[in-house]
Design a protein around this motif. Structure first.
Motif, mmCIF file in Angstrom:
data_model
loop_
_atom_site.group_PDB
_atom_site.id
_atom_site.type_symbol
_atom_site.label_atom_id
_atom_site.label_comp_id
_atom_site.label_asym_id
_atom_site.label_seq_id
_atom_site.Cartn_x
_atom_site.Cartn_y
_atom_site.Cartn_z
ATOM 1 N N SER A 197 0.804 -1.223 0.000
ATOM 2 C CA SER A 197 0.000 0.000 0.000
ATOM 3 C C SER A 197 0.835 1.270 0.000
ATOM 4 O O SER A 197 0.431 2.280 0.560
ATOM 5 N N ASP A 201 -4.397 2.558 -2.011
ATOM 6 C CA ASP A 201 -5.152 1.914 -0.932
ATOM 7 C C ASP A 201 -5.761 0.663 -1.551
ATOM 8 O O ASP A 201 -6.783 0.732 -2.235
ATOM 9 N N LEU A 203 -7.453 -1.884 -0.516
ATOM 10 C CA LEU A 203 -8.820 -2.261 -0.167
ATOM 11 C C LEU A 203 -9.822 -1.284 -0.770
ATOM 12 O O LEU A 203 -10.935 -1.663 -1.139
ATOM 13 N N GLU A 206 -10.397 -2.541 -4.187
ATOM 14 C CA GLU A 206 -10.606 -3.981 -4.278
ATOM 15 C C GLU A 206 -11.916 -4.386 -4.946
ATOM 16 O O GLU A 206 -11.954 -5.370 -5.700
ATOM 17 N N LEU A 212 -6.091 -7.482 -4.195
ATOM 18 C CA LEU A 212 -5.665 -7.718 -2.823
ATOM 19 C C LEU A 212 -6.023 -9.139 -2.396
ATOM 20 O O LEU A 212 -5.196 -9.837 -1.789
ATOM 21 N N ALA A 213 -7.239 -9.578 -2.700
ATOM 22 C CA ALA A 213 -7.639 -10.945 -2.344
ATOM 23 C C ALA A 213 -6.729 -11.966 -3.012
ATOM 24 O O ALA A 213 -6.318 -12.960 -2.395
ATOM 25 N N THR A 234 -5.204 0.662 5.028
ATOM 26 C CA THR A 234 -6.392 1.122 4.307
ATOM 27 C C THR A 234 -7.211 2.097 5.135
ATOM 28 O O THR A 234 -7.189 2.069 6.371
ATOM 29 N N VAL A 239 -14.412 -5.487 4.147
ATOM 30 C CA VAL A 239 -13.497 -6.626 4.285
ATOM 31 C C VAL A 239 -14.162 -7.981 4.074
ATOM 32 O O VAL A 239 -13.483 -9.010 4.142
ATOM 33 N N LEU A 242 -12.560 -10.761 2.143
ATOM 34 C CA LEU A 242 -11.238 -11.206 2.590
ATOM 35 C C LEU A 242 -11.308 -12.190 3.748
ATOM 36 O O LEU A 242 -10.325 -12.885 4.042
ATOM 37 N N ILE A 253 -3.167 -6.648 7.890
ATOM 38 C CA ILE A 253 -3.899 -5.489 7.363
ATOM 39 C C ILE A 253 -4.034 -4.472 8.487
ATOM 40 O O ILE A 253 -4.440 -4.805 9.601
ATOM 41 N N ARG A 276 -13.990 1.664 9.514
ATOM 42 C CA ARG A 276 -12.626 1.123 9.421
ATOM 43 C C ARG A 276 -12.335 0.190 10.597
ATOM 44 O O ARG A 276 -11.780 -0.907 10.419
ATOM 45 N N GLY A 279 -14.241 -3.102 10.385
ATOM 46 C CA GLY A 279 -13.593 -3.992 9.429
ATOM 47 C C GLY A 279 -12.347 -4.623 10.011
ATOM 48 O O GLY A 279 -12.092 -5.827 9.837
#
Length: 400
Positions: A197, A201, A203, A206, A212-213, A234, A239, A242, A253, A276, A279
């Motif tokens: 990152s 960013d 996520l 994503e 990212l996954a 992020t 999320v 993920l 993360i 945030r 998550g």
């Protein structure tokens, strides 16, 4: 809201979230008449943002890649209709008569490209990680202190790399070769670290990329020559995709978090702090190592109270057994980033006065402006004490 609903609203925002997004209300003495509207407000504030570009560009070389097909499937599912296949690998179509229009167009555009050779030749990224692993370059958020302002040339378009398989396959050559964390006795347990990152960013983009996954699953299942950790930070909270990946504890993360006065004023287009943290809590409960990146720290009015509230909220959102790290980064800027940011955000209230700062020089003579030494000492001392008190099991990685 009346006084009681204000009190309940504050309690709910500080409460931890279950994995399915429901909040924990036990022990809150409140009638259903008060609870229902508060629940609705909190549910709305906790709904993650899912960025959808208005325009998508695909370069000639990227069009041939298998990852591009996945990206375009996500783009189509999101209802994006403005997709252009370029005849070359040169990004075009962003020119506008004024800088603000160019900025707006770029922020609404996703370009699918093949990474340049420089991106595949990994570089150290102190103090965060041994190596910088770029999955994309650019970000759709509107942070008025944007870290990318001084390092990305041209309009701030988001470029996602279609040659993801090649990028991930290249990690093997760097395992055991790092000097930032691998050679640090205090952090050697993290293995060779790869930061995803630095220039995006991951996520935040994503929903459109899936990159990212894919990286998490690859790192979690690939047989490396030694211990490895993927790292990503992020300002977003979506999320769910993920949580069930085979990460095997090899991806940390971190949520980029800040005081309300900073996040609310300067971090446009991002998720609010409760989203945030919710998550991050869900990731921790799914076995991920997690972290808090408190950045950029600013001594705004009432900063002690505001950062105290932030740390209390983080403690409430995270399980007590979370594998948690903390990174503290104070606000700084360069002459170049100041010029770019003031062109992007001409009415910004962000303090970027060189006369109020100390100069710091990089190893190649580059200038950056940081807080004066006395102010830095005050901030650092307070954060060290507050973190020990509120998040006693967290491991502090660095202060800068």
């Amino acid at each position: 809201m009346n006084d009681e609903s204000d009190r309940v609203h504050g309690q709910l925002l500080r409460a931890s979230s279950a994995r399915d997004g429901r909040h924990l209300y036990s022990g809150i003495p409140v009638s259903s008449a008060v609870l229902k509207p508060v629940m609705a407000n909190v549910a709305s504030s906790r709904r993650p943002k899912l960025w959808t570009p208005e325009h998508v560009l695909v370069t000639r070389s990227a069009a041939e890649r298998s990852h591009t097909r996945e990206i375009l499937a996500r783009v189509e599912a999101a209802g994006v209709t403005d997709v252009t296949f370029l005849r070359s690998d040169r990004i075009s179509g962003l020119g506008r008569s004024d800088e603000r229009a160019a900025y707006a167009r770029a922020k609404a555009t996703l370009a699918v490209v093949v990474s340049p050779p420089s991106a595949r030749k990994l570089e150290p990224i102190a103090p965060s990680a041994d190596w910088r692993l770029d999955l994309a370059r650019g970000c759709p958020a509107h942070c008025q202190y944007c870290y990318l302002a001084g390092s990305l040339g041209g309009p701030p378009i988001t470029r996602v790399y279609a040659d993801l398989d090649d990028i991930l396959a290249g990690m093997d050559a760097y395992v055991g070769q790092g000097t930032v964390t691998s050679a640090d006795a205090a952090r050697a347990g993290e293995g060779t670290t790869f930061e995803a990152s630095c220039y995006t960013d991951p996520l935040g983009i994503e929903p459109m990329t899936g990159s990212l996954a894919a990286a998490i699953a690859y790192v979690g299942t690939h047989s490396f020559a030694g211990p490895v950790q993927l790292r990503a930070t992020t300002k977003f909270g979506a999320v769910d995709a993920l949580l069930d990946l085979p990460h095997n504890g090899r991806t940390r993360i971190r949520a980029s978090v800040n005081a309300d006065a900073v996040a609310g004023r300067f971090e446009g287009g991002t998720d609010p702090m409760p989203v945030r943290l919710a998550g991050l809590g869900a990731l921790a409960r799914s076995g991920y190592p997690v972290g808090l990146t408190i950045a950029p720290i600013m001594p705004v009015d009432g900063w002690v109270e505001q950062y105290s509230a932030l740390l209390d909220a983080a403690a409430a959102a995270l399980p007590t057994n979370a594998d948690l790290t903390v990174e503290c980064i104070t606000h700084r800027f360069t002459p170049g980033s100041k010029e770019v940011l003031e062109s992007w955000y001409p009415r910004t209230k962000l303090e970027m006065d060189p006369d109020r700062r100390s100069r710091k020089y990089g190893k190649f003579g580059a200038v950056k402006y940081v807080y004066p030494a006395a102010e830095m000492r005050e901030l650092r001392t307070w954060f060290e004490n507050a973190l020990t008190e509120r998040l006693p099991t967290a491991r502090s990685l660095y202060w800068t």
